[in-house]
Design a protein around this motif. Structure first.
Motif, PDB file in Angstrom:
ATOM      1  N   SER A  31      -0.194 -11.134  -3.193  1.00  0.00           N
ATOM      2  CA  SER A  31      -1.136 -11.458  -2.103  1.00  0.00           C
ATOM      3  C   SER A  31      -1.611 -10.320  -1.300  1.00  0.00           C
ATOM      4  N   ASP A  32      -2.542 -10.615  -0.459  1.00  0.00           N
ATOM      5  CA  ASP A  32      -3.105  -9.165   0.291  1.00  0.00           C
ATOM      6  C   ASP A  32      -2.372  -9.662   1.852  1.00  0.00           C
ATOM      7  N   ARG A  33      -1.979  -8.498   2.521  1.00  0.00           N
ATOM      8  CA  ARG A  33      -1.454  -8.577   3.875  1.00  0.00           C
ATOM      9  C   ARG A  33      -2.394  -7.777   4.542  1.00  0.00           C
ATOM     10  N   LYS A  34      -2.779  -8.738   5.689  1.00  0.00           N
ATOM     11  CA  LYS A  34      -3.568  -8.267   6.516  1.00  0.00           C
ATOM     12  C   LYS A  34      -2.886  -7.543   7.820  1.00  0.00           C
ATOM     13  N   ILE A  35      -3.311  -6.232   8.078  1.00  0.00           N
ATOM     14  CA  ILE A  35      -2.407  -5.573   8.943  1.00  0.00           C
ATOM     15  C   ILE A  35      -3.520  -4.735  10.046  1.00  0.00           C
ATOM     16  N   ARG A  36      -3.485  -4.970  11.308  1.00  0.00           N
ATOM     17  CA  ARG A  36      -4.414  -4.419  12.295  1.00  0.00           C
ATOM     18  C   ARG A  36      -3.829  -2.920  12.329  1.00  0.00           C
ATOM     19  N   PHE A  37      -4.922  -1.944  12.658  1.00  0.00           N
ATOM     20  CA  PHE A  37      -4.438  -0.640  12.963  1.00  0.00           C
ATOM     21  C   PHE A  37      -3.669  -0.391  14.026  1.00  0.00           C
ATOM     22  N   HIS A  38      -3.411  -1.267  15.111  1.00  0.00           N
ATOM     23  CA  HIS A  38      -2.548  -1.094  16.075  1.00  0.00           C
ATOM     24  C   HIS A  38      -1.334  -1.914  15.829  1.00  0.00           C
ATOM     25  N   ASP A  39      -1.243  -2.525  14.745  1.00  0.00           N
ATOM     26  CA  ASP A  39       0.000  -3.332  14.615  1.00  0.00           C
ATOM     27  C   ASP A  39       1.176  -2.392  13.861  1.00  0.00           C
ATOM     28  N   TYR A  40       1.519  -1.246  14.956  1.00  0.00           N
ATOM     29  CA  TYR A  40       2.187  -0.111  14.602  1.00  0.00           C
ATOM     30  C   TYR A  40       3.823  -0.556  14.066  1.00  0.00           C
ATOM     31  N   ASP A  41       4.249  -1.610  14.712  1.00  0.00           N
ATOM     32  CA  ASP A  41       5.466  -2.003  14.461  1.00  0.00           C
ATOM     33  C   ASP A  41       5.643  -2.489  12.713  1.00  0.00           C
ATOM     34  N   GLU A  42       4.606  -2.904  12.342  1.00  0.00           N
ATOM     35  CA  GLU A  42       4.481  -3.244  11.045  1.00  0.00           C
ATOM     36  C   GLU A  42       4.222  -2.177  10.128  1.00  0.00           C
ATOM     37  N   ILE A  43       3.416  -1.369  10.543  1.00  0.00           N
ATOM     38  CA  ILE A  43       2.801  -0.066   9.729  1.00  0.00           C
ATOM     39  C   ILE A  43       4.022   0.924   9.574  1.00  0.00           C
ATOM     40  N   TYR A  44       4.839   0.974  10.555  1.00  0.00           N
ATOM     41  CA  TYR A  44       5.922   2.067  10.508  1.00  0.00           C
ATOM     42  C   TYR A  44       7.320   1.682   9.760  1.00  0.00           C
ATOM     43  N   GLN A  45       7.193   0.342   9.540  1.00  0.00           N
ATOM     44  CA  GLN A  45       8.480   0.066   8.558  1.00  0.00           C
ATOM     45  C   GLN A  45       8.062   0.142   7.224  1.00  0.00           C
ATOM     46  N   ILE A  46       6.929   0.636   6.656  1.00  0.00           N
ATOM     47  CA  ILE A  46       6.570   0.945   5.477  1.00  0.00           C
ATOM     48  C   ILE A  46       6.235   2.504   5.061  1.00  0.00           C
ATOM     49  N   GLN A  47       7.359   3.150   4.710  1.00  0.00           N
ATOM     50  CA  GLN A  47       7.321   4.434   4.421  1.00  0.00           C
ATOM     51  C   GLN A  47       6.005   4.988   3.699  1.00  0.00           C
ATOM     52  N   GLY A  48       5.320   6.009   4.563  1.00  0.00           N
ATOM     53  CA  GLY A  48       4.154   6.538   3.999  1.00  0.00           C
ATOM     54  C   GLY A  48       2.789   5.806   4.364  1.00  0.00           C
ATOM     55  N   LEU A  49       3.074   4.690   4.876  1.00  0.00           N
ATOM     56  CA  LEU A  49       1.722   3.659   5.032  1.00  0.00           C
ATOM     57  C   LEU A  49       0.808   4.401   6.159  1.00  0.00           C
ATOM     58  N   TYR A  50       1.427   4.873   7.342  1.00  0.00           N
ATOM     59  CA  TYR A  50       0.575   5.404   8.253  1.00  0.00           C
ATOM     60  C   TYR A  50      -0.048   6.668   7.912  1.00  0.00           C
ATOM     61  N   GLU A  51       0.544   7.571   7.447  1.00  0.00           N
ATOM     62  CA  GLU A  51       0.187   8.637   7.030  1.00  0.00           C
ATOM     63  C   GLU A  51      -0.928   8.497   5.901  1.00  0.00           C
ATOM     64  N   GLN A  52      -0.594   7.654   4.896  1.00  0.00           N
ATOM     65  CA  GLN A  52      -1.808   7.380   3.946  1.00  0.00           C
ATOM     66  C   GLN A  52      -3.078   6.934   4.495  1.00  0.00           C
ATOM     67  N   ILE A  53      -2.928   5.879   5.454  1.00  0.00           N
ATOM     68  CA  ILE A  53      -4.365   5.236   6.221  1.00  0.00           C
ATOM     69  C   ILE A  53      -5.007   6.410   6.994  1.00  0.00           C
ATOM     70  N   PHE A  54      -4.115   6.992   7.837  1.00  0.00           N
ATOM     71  CA  PHE A  54      -4.840   7.716   9.369  1.00  0.00           C
ATOM     72  C   PHE A  54      -5.040   9.128   8.955  1.00  0.00           C
ATOM     73  N   TYR A  55      -4.339   9.809   7.899  1.00  0.00           N
ATOM     74  CA  TYR A  55      -4.302  10.960   7.629  1.00  0.00           C
ATOM     75  C   TYR A  55      -5.161  11.429   6.352  1.00  0.00           C
ATOM     76  N   ASP A  56      -4.657  10.653   5.230  1.00  0.00           N
ATOM     77  CA  ASP A  56      -5.164  10.961   3.985  1.00  0.00           C
ATOM     78  C   ASP A  56      -6.540  10.324   3.943  1.00  0.00           C
ATOM     79  N   ARG A  57      -6.630   8.853   4.149  1.00  0.00           N
ATOM     80  CA  ARG A  57      -8.104   8.131   3.957  1.00  0.00           C
ATOM     81  C   ARG A  57      -8.876   8.418   5.186  1.00  0.00           C
ATOM     82  N   LEU A  58      -8.569   8.267   6.600  1.00  0.00           N
ATOM     83  CA  LEU A  58      -9.272   8.417   7.612  1.00  0.00           C
ATOM     84  C   LEU A  58      -9.296   9.909   8.292  1.00  0.00           C
ATOM     85  N   LYS A  59      -8.518  11.040   7.702  1.00  0.00           N
ATOM     86  CA  LYS A  59      -8.853  12.203   8.201  1.00  0.00           C
ATOM     87  C   LYS A  59      -8.487  12.460   9.398  1.00  0.00           C
ATOM     88  N   CYS A  60      -7.424  11.946  10.234  1.00  0.00           N
ATOM     89  CA  CYS A  60      -7.099  12.354  11.313  1.00  0.00           C
ATOM     90  C   CYS A  60      -6.674  13.717  11.859  1.00  0.00           C
TER      91      CYS A  60
END
Length: 249
Positions: A31-60
């Protein structure tokens, strides 16, 4: 090797999503898990997810930009950039601290309000910070304040955490007032926060901080912070300057 994650951005109703309401779907496990960009507590728990979204995909680019503009500001003075004692407010998973280390900062303390940020930093970037506090700066007790004062901070950095409720105005002011007069501050804010029509508490505070001369601005630059989920550029200002006086609480 860090696992790559299957991420999908929403395709419908994009025009109705504000920047602080953006979300994505993490695919997998049936199933797909919906996560808000500002749900940092959820994102940080998954290694590499923050970097992949904001730096790889969105070029921060913001950690690099703010570290660079801070270094440029300090070079206009007689101070030594590498000898600064830096408070990284809203340190998250340590990406800003890592960038500051690349620029030569040796004394660095991180602060974030959620324990997941600290745990992600220890997991992914151990040794970047001399200390890392999980602390709500809107409720800072006298003992913890004294402990932070003992670090004798002469610089505060905060990146991509201001103006959307991630760091409340009171928390920013508390951290700002920990920095000694004559010290340095560097941060970034969305370009619309300088608009006089924005009467939010944070926008008003930033304008007063600058125009009431609590800070002498040394460098300011408008730049592309990152892309939106539609692929449009989001522009921010990177600001660095020297603190003159505390901000009224």
């Amino acid at each position: 090797m860090i696992k790559r994650h299957r991420i999908q951005f929403p395709k419908d109703e994009l025009t109705n999503i504000n920047q602080d309401e953006a979300y994505f779907y993490l695919q997998g496990s049936g199933s797909d898990r919906k996560i808000r960009f500002h749900d940092y507590d959820e994102i940080y728990q998954i290694q590499g997810l923050y970097e992949q979204i904001f730096y790889d995909r969105l070029k921060c680019t913001s950690p690099t930009k703010v570290a660079t503009i801070l270094e440029s500001a300090v070079k206009q003075s007689q101070d030594s950039f590498s000898e600064l004692r830096v408070l990284d407010l809203g340190a998250g998973n340590g990406m800003v601290g890592e960038e500051l280390k690349k620029h030569g900062i040796s004394r660095l303390v991180g602060v974030d309000i959620i324990s997941e940020a600290y745990e992600a930093t220890i997991r992914d970037r151990p040794g970047v910070y001399d200390a890392y506090y999980v602390e709500d700066f809107t409720k800072l007790g006298p003992e913890r304040r004294d402990e932070l004062i003992a670090w004798q901070f002469d610089c505060m950095v905060t990146v991509a955490a201001l103006g959307f409720g991630d760091i409340p105005t009171k928390a920013f002011v508390e951290a700002f007032n920990l920095i000694k007069n004559g010290g340095w501050v560097a941060f970034n804010i969305k370009d619309t926060f300088f608009d006089i029509s924005d009467e939010s508490g944070f926008s008003t505070m930033i304008r007063e901080l600058i125009f009431a001369k609590h800070v002498d601005i040394y460098c300011i630059e408008r730049y592309r912070h990152r892309l939106s989920i539609e692929g449009k550029p989001l522009f921010y200002f990177a600001i660095a300057g020297r603190k003159n006086s505390d901000f009224p609480v």
